[in-house]
Design a protein around this motif. Structure first.
Motif, PDB file in Angstrom:
ATOM      1  N   PHE A  28     -53.858 -59.924 -36.246  1.00 27.96           N
ATOM      2  CA  PHE A  28     -53.110 -60.667 -35.223  1.00 27.96           C
ATOM      3  C   PHE A  28     -52.876 -59.778 -34.009  1.00 27.96           C
ATOM      4  O   PHE A  28     -53.441 -59.995 -32.949  1.00 27.96           O
ATOM      5  N   PHE A  29     -52.065 -58.737 -34.169  1.00 26.41           N
ATOM      6  CA  PHE A  29     -51.739 -57.877 -33.031  1.00 26.41           C
ATOM      7  C   PHE A  29     -52.962 -57.125 -32.517  1.00 26.41           C
ATOM      8  O   PHE A  29     -53.149 -56.978 -31.311  1.00 26.41           O
ATOM      9  N   GLY A  30     -53.810 -56.644 -33.426  1.00 32.20           N
ATOM     10  CA  GLY A  30     -54.996 -55.898 -33.012  1.00 32.20           C
ATOM     11  C   GLY A  30     -55.957 -56.723 -32.170  1.00 32.20           C
ATOM     12  O   GLY A  30     -56.611 -56.208 -31.272  1.00 32.20           O
ATOM     13  N   VAL A  31     -56.026 -58.027 -32.444  1.00 34.86           N
ATOM     14  CA  VAL A  31     -56.892 -58.923 -31.678  1.00 34.86           C
ATOM     15  C   VAL A  31     -56.202 -59.358 -30.381  1.00 34.86           C
ATOM     16  O   VAL A  31     -56.820 -59.456 -29.333  1.00 34.86           O
ATOM     17  N   MET A  32     -54.893 -59.588 -30.449  1.00 34.62           N
ATOM     18  CA  MET A  32     -54.157 -60.127 -29.311  1.00 34.62           C
ATOM     19  C   MET A  32     -53.814 -59.078 -28.248  1.00 34.62           C
ATOM     20  O   MET A  32     -53.934 -59.332 -27.053  1.00 34.62           O
ATOM     21  N   MET A  33     -53.402 -57.890 -28.667  1.00 35.30           N
ATOM     22  CA  MET A  33     -52.843 -56.915 -27.726  1.00 35.30           C
ATOM     23  C   MET A  33     -53.795 -56.461 -26.620  1.00 35.30           C
ATOM     24  O   MET A  33     -53.338 -56.225 -25.498  1.00 35.30           O
ATOM     25  N   PRO A  34     -55.099 -56.342 -26.850  1.00 35.30           N
ATOM     26  CA  PRO A  34     -55.974 -55.941 -25.745  1.00 35.30           C
ATOM     27  C   PRO A  34     -55.960 -56.924 -24.567  1.00 35.30           C
ATOM     28  O   PRO A  34     -56.332 -56.561 -23.454  1.00 35.30           O
ATOM     29  N   SER A  35     -55.473 -58.148 -24.788  1.00 38.06           N
ATOM     30  CA  SER A  35     -55.411 -59.145 -23.720  1.00 38.06           C
ATOM     31  C   SER A  35     -54.183 -58.990 -22.830  1.00 38.06           C
ATOM     32  O   SER A  35     -54.074 -59.656 -21.806  1.00 38.06           O
ATOM     33  N   TYR A  36     -53.242 -58.121 -23.211  1.00 38.31           N
ATOM     34  CA  TYR A  36     -51.980 -57.983 -22.489  1.00 38.31           C
ATOM     35  C   TYR A  36     -51.790 -56.565 -21.988  1.00 38.31           C
ATOM     36  O   TYR A  36     -52.118 -55.602 -22.675  1.00 38.31           O
ATOM     37  N   GLU A  37     -51.220 -56.457 -20.813  1.00 36.32           N
ATOM     38  CA  GLU A  37     -50.859 -55.144 -20.287  1.00 36.32           C
ATOM     39  C   GLU A  37     -49.631 -54.608 -21.027  1.00 36.32           C
ATOM     40  O   GLU A  37     -49.515 -53.426 -21.304  1.00 36.32           O
ATOM     41  N   SER A  38     -48.699 -55.513 -21.336  1.00 35.58           N
ATOM     42  CA  SER A  38     -47.523 -55.159 -22.133  1.00 35.58           C
ATOM     43  C   SER A  38     -47.068 -56.404 -22.880  1.00 35.58           C
ATOM     44  O   SER A  38     -47.375 -57.528 -22.485  1.00 35.58           O
ATOM     45  N   PHE A  39     -46.372 -56.181 -23.975  1.00 36.46           N
ATOM     46  CA  PHE A  39     -45.912 -57.287 -24.810  1.00 36.46           C
ATOM     47  C   PHE A  39     -44.704 -56.804 -25.579  1.00 36.46           C
ATOM     48  O   PHE A  39     -44.689 -55.687 -26.085  1.00 36.46           O
ATOM     49  N   GLY A  40     -43.674 -57.624 -25.666  1.00 41.14           N
ATOM     50  CA  GLY A  40     -42.501 -57.239 -26.441  1.00 41.14           C
ATOM     51  C   GLY A  40     -41.423 -58.294 -26.381  1.00 41.14           C
ATOM     52  O   GLY A  40     -41.564 -59.310 -25.706  1.00 41.14           O
ATOM     53  N   ALA A  41     -40.376 -58.029 -27.099  1.00 39.66           N
ATOM     54  CA  ALA A  41     -39.204 -58.908 -27.113  1.00 39.66           C
ATOM     55  C   ALA A  41     -37.970 -58.036 -26.937  1.00 39.66           C
ATOM     56  O   ALA A  41     -37.907 -56.921 -27.449  1.00 39.66           O
ATOM     57  N   VAL A  42     -37.023 -58.546 -26.204  1.00 37.31           N
ATOM     58  CA  VAL A  42     -35.770 -57.838 -25.994  1.00 37.31           C
ATOM     59  C   VAL A  42     -34.657 -58.703 -26.577  1.00 37.31           C
ATOM     60  O   VAL A  42     -34.277 -59.712 -25.987  1.00 37.31           O
ATOM     61  N   PRO A  43     -34.164 -58.339 -27.756  1.00 40.64           N
ATOM     62  CA  PRO A  43     -33.119 -59.159 -28.369  1.00 40.64           C
ATOM     63  C   PRO A  43     -31.780 -58.970 -27.668  1.00 40.64           C
ATOM     64  O   PRO A  43     -31.447 -57.869 -27.236  1.00 40.64           O
ATOM     65  N   GLU A  44     -31.048 -60.051 -27.530  1.00 44.03           N
ATOM     66  CA  GLU A  44     -29.690 -59.978 -27.005  1.00 44.03           C
ATOM     67  C   GLU A  44     -28.693 -59.865 -28.141  1.00 44.03           C
ATOM     68  O   GLU A  44     -27.719 -59.139 -28.040  1.00 44.03           O
ATOM     69  N   GLU A  45     -28.925 -60.626 -29.198  1.00 43.35           N
ATOM     70  CA  GLU A  45     -27.997 -60.657 -30.324  1.00 43.35           C
ATOM     71  C   GLU A  45     -28.769 -60.765 -31.623  1.00 43.35           C
ATOM     72  O   GLU A  45     -29.850 -61.345 -31.663  1.00 43.35           O
ATOM     73  N   PHE A  46     -28.194 -60.207 -32.671  1.00 43.47           N
ATOM     74  CA  PHE A  46     -28.727 -60.358 -34.017  1.00 43.47           C
ATOM     75  C   PHE A  46     -27.693 -61.080 -34.858  1.00 43.47           C
ATOM     76  O   PHE A  46     -26.495 -60.854 -34.695  1.00 43.47           O
ATOM     77  N   TYR A  47     -28.146 -61.907 -35.751  1.00 43.07           N
ATOM     78  CA  TYR A  47     -27.256 -62.643 -36.643  1.00 43.07           C
ATOM     79  C   TYR A  47     -27.782 -62.528 -38.061  1.00 43.07           C
ATOM     80  O   TYR A  47     -28.996 -62.560 -38.284  1.00 43.07           O
ATOM     81  N   ALA A  48     -26.887 -62.409 -39.026  1.00 46.66           N
ATOM     82  CA  ALA A  48     -27.275 -62.413 -40.429  1.00 46.66           C
ATOM     83  C   ALA A  48     -26.423 -63.440 -41.151  1.00 46.66           C
ATOM     84  O   ALA A  48     -25.232 -63.611 -40.853  1.00 46.66           O
ATOM     85  N   ASP A  49     -27.038 -64.155 -42.094  1.00 42.61           N
ATOM     86  CA  ASP A  49     -26.279 -65.133 -42.862  1.00 42.61           C
ATOM     87  C   ASP A  49     -25.881 -64.543 -44.213  1.00 42.61           C
ATOM     88  O   ASP A  49     -26.158 -63.380 -44.507  1.00 42.61           O
ATOM     89  N   ASP A  50     -25.225 -65.342 -45.028  1.00 44.29           N
ATOM     90  CA  ASP A  50     -24.738 -64.875 -46.326  1.00 44.29           C
ATOM     91  C   ASP A  50     -25.863 -64.594 -47.311  1.00 44.29           C
ATOM     92  O   ASP A  50     -25.642 -63.975 -48.350  1.00 44.29           O
ATOM     93  N   GLU A  51     -27.081 -65.037 -47.000  1.00 42.91           N
ATOM     94  CA  GLU A  51     -28.228 -64.796 -47.874  1.00 42.91           C
ATOM     95  C   GLU A  51     -29.076 -63.626 -47.387  1.00 42.91           C
ATOM     96  O   GLU A  51     -30.186 -63.414 -47.856  1.00 42.91           O
ATOM     97  N   ASN A  52     -28.558 -62.863 -46.421  1.00 43.80           N
ATOM     98  CA  ASN A  52     -29.211 -61.668 -45.891  1.00 43.80           C
ATOM     99  C   ASN A  52     -30.450 -61.982 -45.057  1.00 43.80           C
ATOM    100  O   ASN A  52     -31.339 -61.156 -44.906  1.00 43.80           O
ATOM    101  N   HIS A  53     -30.529 -63.201 -44.492  1.00 45.35           N
ATOM    102  CA  HIS A  53     -31.576 -63.538 -43.526  1.00 45.35           C
ATOM    103  C   HIS A  53     -31.109 -63.061 -42.158  1.00 45.35           C
ATOM    104  O   HIS A  53     -29.924 -63.138 -41.843  1.00 45.35           O
ATOM    105  N   VAL A  54     -32.029 -62.599 -41.347  1.00 43.05           N
ATOM    106  CA  VAL A  54     -31.682 -62.105 -40.019  1.00 43.05           C
ATOM    107  C   VAL A  54     -32.404 -62.946 -38.972  1.00 43.05           C
ATOM    108  O   VAL A  54     -33.583 -63.253 -39.097  1.00 43.05           O
ATOM    109  N   LEU A  55     -31.671 -63.313 -37.926  1.00 42.52           N
ATOM    110  CA  LEU A  55     -32.206 -64.065 -36.801  1.00 42.52           C
ATOM    111  C   LEU A  55     -31.886 -63.283 -35.546  1.00 42.52           C
ATOM    112  O   LEU A  55     -30.921 -62.529 -35.499  1.00 42.52           O
ATOM    113  N   ARG A  56     -32.683 -63.468 -34.517  1.00 42.33           N
ATOM    114  CA  ARG A  56     -32.387 -62.806 -33.258  1.00 42.33           C
ATOM    115  C   ARG A  56     -32.470 -63.812 -32.120  1.00 42.33           C
ATOM    116  O   ARG A  56     -33.186 -64.793 -32.197  1.00 42.33           O
ATOM    117  N   GLU A  57     -31.726 -63.538 -31.094  1.00 44.73           N
ATOM    118  CA  GLU A  57     -31.804 -64.327 -29.865  1.00 44.73           C
ATOM    119  C   GLU A  57     -32.370 -63.406 -28.808  1.00 44.73           C
ATOM    120  O   GLU A  57     -31.828 -62.335 -28.545  1.00 44.73           O
TER     121      GLU A  57
END
Length: 88
Positions: free
Chosen positions: A55-84
């Protein structure tokens, strides 16, 4: 905000800028990376080696830069993590 072990791992991953050594350390051996149909190289990738190469190895050569900047992280009682992420 929760201090779950998974939340700690996700924070570490984003703070490292997905440094290869940190990414390899925190990704689970049974990782399933499910990319939404319609997104380039969509599909289901099993394991970090598969996702990083096919996935990344095929996709990344098409982009000069790529990333995500999370504002907040959330975890539920089942230890799942979500980000905004920043929008824009």
């Amino acid at each position: 905000m929760s201090n779950s072990p998974n939340l700690t791992l996700i924070r570490r991953l984003y703070e490292s800028g997905m440094a290869p050594e940190v990414t390899q350390e925190v990704m689970s051996d049974d990782l399933v990376w499910d990319i939404t149909p319609g997104f380039p190289n969509s599909g289901v990738y099993h394991g970090w080696d598969n996702a990083s190469k096919d996935f990344f190895g095929v996709m990344m050569p098409s982009y000069e830069s790529f990333g995500a900047v999370p504002e907040e992280f959330y975890a539920d009682d089942e230890n799942h993590v979500l980000r905004e992420a920043l929008k824009g």
